[in-house]
Enzyme design. Structure first.
Site, PDB file in Angstrom:
ATOM      1  CG  ASP A 160      34.913 -16.229 -47.842  1.00 35.30           C
ATOM      2  OD1 ASP A 160      34.381 -15.258 -47.282  1.00 35.30           O
ATOM      3  OD2 ASP A 160      34.358 -17.352 -47.908  1.00 35.30           O
TER       4      ASP A 160
ATOM      5  CD  GLU B 129      54.697 -17.414 -58.686  1.00 41.61           C
ATOM      6  OE1 GLU B 129      53.933 -17.205 -59.657  1.00 41.61           O
ATOM      7  OE2 GLU B 129      54.773 -18.504 -58.095  1.00 41.61           O
TER       8      GLU B 129
HETATM    9  C1  NOJ Z   1      32.389 -14.840 -45.219  1.00 39.71           C
HETATM   10  C2  NOJ Z   1      31.684 -13.943 -46.193  1.00 39.71           C
HETATM   11  O1  NOJ Z   1      31.981 -12.613 -45.876  1.00 39.71           O
HETATM   12  C3  NOJ Z   1      30.224 -14.264 -46.078  1.00 39.71           C
HETATM   13  O2  NOJ Z   1      29.417 -13.353 -46.753  1.00 39.71           O
HETATM   14  C4  NOJ Z   1      30.001 -15.676 -46.584  1.00 39.71           C
HETATM   15  O3  NOJ Z   1      28.657 -16.038 -46.402  1.00 39.71           O
HETATM   16  C5  NOJ Z   1      30.893 -16.659 -45.820  1.00 39.71           C
HETATM   17  N1  NOJ Z   1      32.240 -16.195 -45.660  1.00 39.71           N
HETATM   18  C6  NOJ Z   1      30.950 -17.985 -46.551  1.00 39.71           C
HETATM   19  O4  NOJ Z   1      31.690 -17.840 -47.718  1.00 39.71           O
END
Ligand code: NOJ
Length: 565
Positions: A218, A277
């Site tokens: 993310d 790994e």
């Molecule tokens: C991207 C994620 O896809 C989204 O849903 C989220 O709100 C933001 N990153 C923050 O983590």
């Protein structure tokens, strides 16, 4: 015979992620196994057979870890525990075991840019003194102004409002500020602190040892901030954000000191060495980076295996634009030895069946569509969505499908304010309605319960709109021409002809200005963007989006056909 050059050489490879069709499960909304109206892991396990039948290769789960759910699970308070809302760690073990038996790989979401404010690290930081090792896990700073009453810099939260929140000291006096690029409940981690990287090495190993096949990472583009956290120059005088995708790479890096900073590559390589790994695991970066040559730097051989192709997702359903983005993607990813990815919908964007139902420009990704906005033409949206999916699923590389798109689901575009959960809605006082409309629970069996079988009790954390009933999976099962059967067929032929790793070229001999045609491993994929019908070349019909999947002579507007030449 065509003279168009081969853009993608056939390259069968043992690396599964290069060609995988990856199905995104939004855990809250896929299937509810315990009847509380919230999707959960036992619900997923009970429906895994239907995914095997669809023909996917892997599942990516949006986060299901322990979380106060202020950003639907992207605010994690314990990276090693499944949130009780979704079940237990044992439920996950059972799920992964069954998925592997069915030949489905499992990818989990890892959120390294920020934690929840309820995470033990942040709670410890709040009570620890300024300058302490606990505070060094995050970005704590003195405010500006006479009494520190102004935020340390001018950065905005992606969800609206400032990116800083001021703390209160134990004695009640105002304290330091902390940085949060998203909600105030999502403090950003400080990756220049070596302890943070060590913690994540262990978190990755924990899930790898449990047998996960990979990670979706993310906000991969936000982890590293420029030293000193200088003001950004990302917005013009009117507050409008510059389009950094149009800028030279170093200008973009300079203007926005929190996106795509060069130091991030050291951490990508570090993640990679941990993942390596273990055998056969892969990572996909959520890196909102443009243009493509900039993004391609993230998938060099010792970095991420994949990166979402958001430029593809943002490309209108229009032949010239699609041709350019497909060519650029294959070429740019190809230069670094990576395969391209393709995606049309996810949990942050208006679903493509809804986007394509508009002729006007719609709110930007993530802002969503609410009842006060013009409503889409659902029929044309679905027709174009099917044609676009059939165009995408024939391309070489790896494709992502967002749960429900195989049913042709649109967004809930009239969701009432009292149901909204997205922090964007609250941080902008409802001006940007946010992403709830694309996160509504799936309809499985029409009328089986009030939520069309999503939950045995009929409960559902977001209400389905009335039009979801007709999209229920059971009404599409075995019905020629249904979107579900279309997807099954596309995935089957894609596999049968090895198109994920196929030899690809544009088939200009079959194109005119309103069509696009390519050949991948001997399969011609032709899309007619309209308005007139076009004659289809001779060959064996494999699949078409048209009507009941039959085709006699002509391909109508906004339809796609696959033909074995
Ligand atoms: C991207 C994620 O896809 C989204 O849903 C989220 O709100 C933001 N990153 C923050 O983590």
């Amino acid at each position: 015979m065509s003279t168009s050059k081969i853009l993608h050489e056939a390259n069968p490879s043992a690396e599964w992620w290069r060609t995988a069709v990856i199905y995104q499960i939004y855990p809250r909304s896929f299937a509810d196994g315990n009847g509380d109206g919230m999707g959960d892991l036992i619900g997923v396990t009970s429906r895994l057979d239907s995914l095997a039948e669809l023909g996917i290769d892997a599942i990516w789960f949006s986060p299901f870890f322990k979380s106060p759910q202020k950003d639907a699970g992207y605010d994690i308070s314990d990276y090693r525990q499944i949130d009780p809302l979704f079940g237990t760690n044992q439920d996950f073990d059972a799920l992964i075991a069954k998925a592997h038996t069915l030949g489905i790989k499992i990818i989990v979401d890892i959120v390294p840019n920020h934690t929840s404010d309820q995470h033990a690290w942040f709670q410890a930081a709040l009570t620890a003194p300024e300058g302490s090792p606990e505070r060094a896990y995050y970005h704590f700073k003195e405010g500006k102004g006479k009494n520190g009453e102004l935020p340390p810099n001018n950065w905005f939260s992606i969800f609206g409002g400032p990116a800083w929140t001021r703390t209160t000291n134990a004695d009640g006096t105002p304290g330091q500020w902390y940085l949060h690029l998203f909600d105030s409940t999502q403090p950003d981690l400080n990756w220049s602190n070596p302890h943070v990287a060590q913690e994540f090495d262990d978190i990755l190993r924990f899930w790898l040892a449990k047998g996960v096949d990979g990670f979706r990472v993310d906000v991969a583009h936000g982890m590293v901030k420029r030293e000193g956290l200088p003001d950004s120059d990302s917005h013009d005088a009117t507050g409008k954000e510059y389009n950094i995708s149009k800028m030279a790479i170093d200008e973009a890096e300079k203007r926005v000191p929190y996106w795509g900073q060069p130091g991030v590559h050291d951490f990508i390589r570090r993640f990679r060495s941990v993942v390596d790994e273990f055998d056969d695991r892969a990572m996909c970066a959520e890196a909102s980076m443009s243009p493509l040559p900039r993004l391609a730097m993230w998938v060099r051989p010792d970095e991420y295996h994949q990166s979402f192709n958001f430029d593809y997702m943002a490309t209108p359903f229009e032949p010239a634009a699609l041709k350019k983005i497909v060519t650029d993607s294959i070429v740019e990813y190809g230069k670094v030895g990576a395969s391209s990815t393709w995606v049309l919908s996810n949990h942050d964007q208006v679903r493509h069946a809804t986007r394509y139902g508009y002729e006007i420009e719609i709110p930007k990704a993530g802002d969503g569509i609410g009842p006060d906005y013009a409503q889409p033409d659902e029929a044309i949206g679905l027709r174009k969505a099917r044609a676009a999916s059939a165009f995408m699923l024939g391309l070489p590389g790896s494709s992502y499908i967002y749960n429900g798109e195989e049913l042709g689901l649109p967004d809930h575009t009239t969701l009432a304010p009292e149901f909204r959960e997205d922090p964007t809605f609250f941080r902008t006082n409802g001006e940007r309605v946010g992403r709830d409309g694309c996160r509504v629970p799936l309809p499985w069996e029409a009328d089986a319960t009030a939520s069309n079988g999503f939950s045995a009790t009929g409960k559902s954390w977001l209400p389905q709109p009335a039009n979801y009933r007709v999209f229920s999976r059971n009404l599409q099962e075995g019905v020629a021409g249904s979107t579900l059967e279309l997807y099954k067929r596309l995935l089957k032929e894609r596999k049968a002809f090895g198109m994920g790793a196929g030899e690809f070229r544009w088939a200009e001999e079959f194109e005119d200005k309103n069509t696009l045609a390519y050949v991948n491993n001997g399969v011609l994929v032709l899309t007619n963007f309209g308005p007139e019908p076009v004659v289809v070349p001779a060959g064996e019909l494999l699949v078409t989006t048209q009507h009941d999947l039959r085709l006699e002579g002509e391909l109508e507007h906004d339809q796609t056909v696959w033909i074995k030449l």
